[in-house]
Design a protein around this motif. Sequence first.
Motif, PDB file in Angstrom:
ATOM      1  N   THR A 119       0.981 -10.756 -31.917  1.00 53.12           N
ATOM      2  CA  THR A 119      -0.228  -9.738 -32.345  1.00 53.12           C
ATOM      3  C   THR A 119       0.736  -8.295 -32.792  1.00 53.12           C
ATOM      4  N   LYS A 156       0.265 -10.281 -36.710  1.00 55.18           N
ATOM      5  CA  LYS A 156      -0.992 -10.009 -36.839  1.00 55.18           C
ATOM      6  C   LYS A 156      -1.565 -11.233 -37.153  1.00 55.18           C
ATOM      7  N   ASP A 176      -6.303 -10.894 -33.747  1.00 54.50           N
ATOM      8  CA  ASP A 176      -6.936 -10.274 -33.226  1.00 54.50           C
ATOM      9  C   ASP A 176      -6.389  -9.555 -32.319  1.00 54.50           C
ATOM     10  N   ILE A 177      -5.671  -7.835 -32.246  1.00 53.86           N
ATOM     11  CA  ILE A 177      -5.302  -7.937 -30.355  1.00 53.86           C
ATOM     12  C   ILE A 177      -6.524  -7.645 -29.893  1.00 53.86           C
ATOM     13  N   CYS A 236      -7.810 -11.114 -27.806  1.00 50.89           N
ATOM     14  CA  CYS A 236      -6.942 -12.054 -27.205  1.00 50.89           C
ATOM     15  C   CYS A 236      -6.638 -11.085 -25.942  1.00 50.89           C
TER      16      CYS A 236
END
Length: 370
Positions: A156, A159, A162-163, A166
């Motif tokens: 994360t 990047k 996509d936070i 997940c």
Amino acid sequence: MNKKLVISINTSWNIINFRMGLLKALQTEGYEIIVVAPKDKYSALFKTHDFEYHDISINNKGSNPIEDIKLIVDYYKLFKEIKPDVILNYTIKPNIYGTIAASLLNLKTINNIAGLGTLFVAENIITKIAKYLYKYSQLKASYVFFQNSDDFKLFTDEKLVDINKCGILPGSGVDTNLFKPIEVIRDDDKVVFLLIARMLWNKGIKEYIEAARVIKQKYPYTEFQLLGFLDVANKSAISKDQMDKWIDEGVINYLGTSDNVKVEISNADCIVLPSFYREGTPRTLLESASMAKPIITTDNVGCRDVVDNGKNGFIVKVKDVDSLVQNLEIFINLTKEEKLILGQNGRNKIIQEYDEKIVISKYIKIINRL
């Protein structure tokens, strides 16, 4: 007609040994289970569980771009034929190339990143390529699970995912009803330590051997065992010649491999894993703690999560033989009652934090949400 769910992974063995609880639960939920994995001696077992099976060729050790492009094509053809509602990917190449193929068909994928091995240990051209491939593929995934907070943070922060799509699982989970304490009565004072892993240097085998030499001089009634296959194709593999030298020296007892690891775990007093490999959450530690065995492991990604230091085992410094020796000696000198308390604390921790039911529940929640 039932919804179709594909599980894609780099060995059939992995599914039979580690994923059956999840797949049977999803089957009960009404999903038709379809396995996509390289053929091995375990592949025939899928039929007995009413799973459809498709063979796929994956070179787990190779990095040939032509082979990898072919793998994407093979996945594409299979997924186009199967038309699954959702795909569960595990291990590096299915996570990357299976996801790319699925995205070309607008199929939903849930990936499981279970440790990064040696890929992200050093920053080099291989690492840069790996990060690019992960970023390109994982941003196309419907959801990505990680098995520890360190890997989640790395991906994360950089990047690579996509936070918002997940989350973190408690390892791969463990069936606490299957892996439960087994009482073994011995008529001697022997203390048995067991390391379960592929026989790779970065699993801390060298440190384990060196510590064993020191401990056995002072405590000759101790036994140090190794269990796991000699992965000769891996560049970090320990050779058979080296293993034979250790055996001849009398420093360790090599048990080979086992399809019933519970037997070896039950016969040990303490499970040791001095790994500096970038683990997910080591399955062997989860299973051993579930069987009420104290753990000694390193302050390393994934490993440290399983141990509350001093409560269900001990955490040692990475690549530090002295630290390992010190904690092995502490364990040896504990009373029988103190060792039992460590073991029971470990089982309680697994039941509360790592039970397979927790993993299954999280998967079902995400699958139903897609």
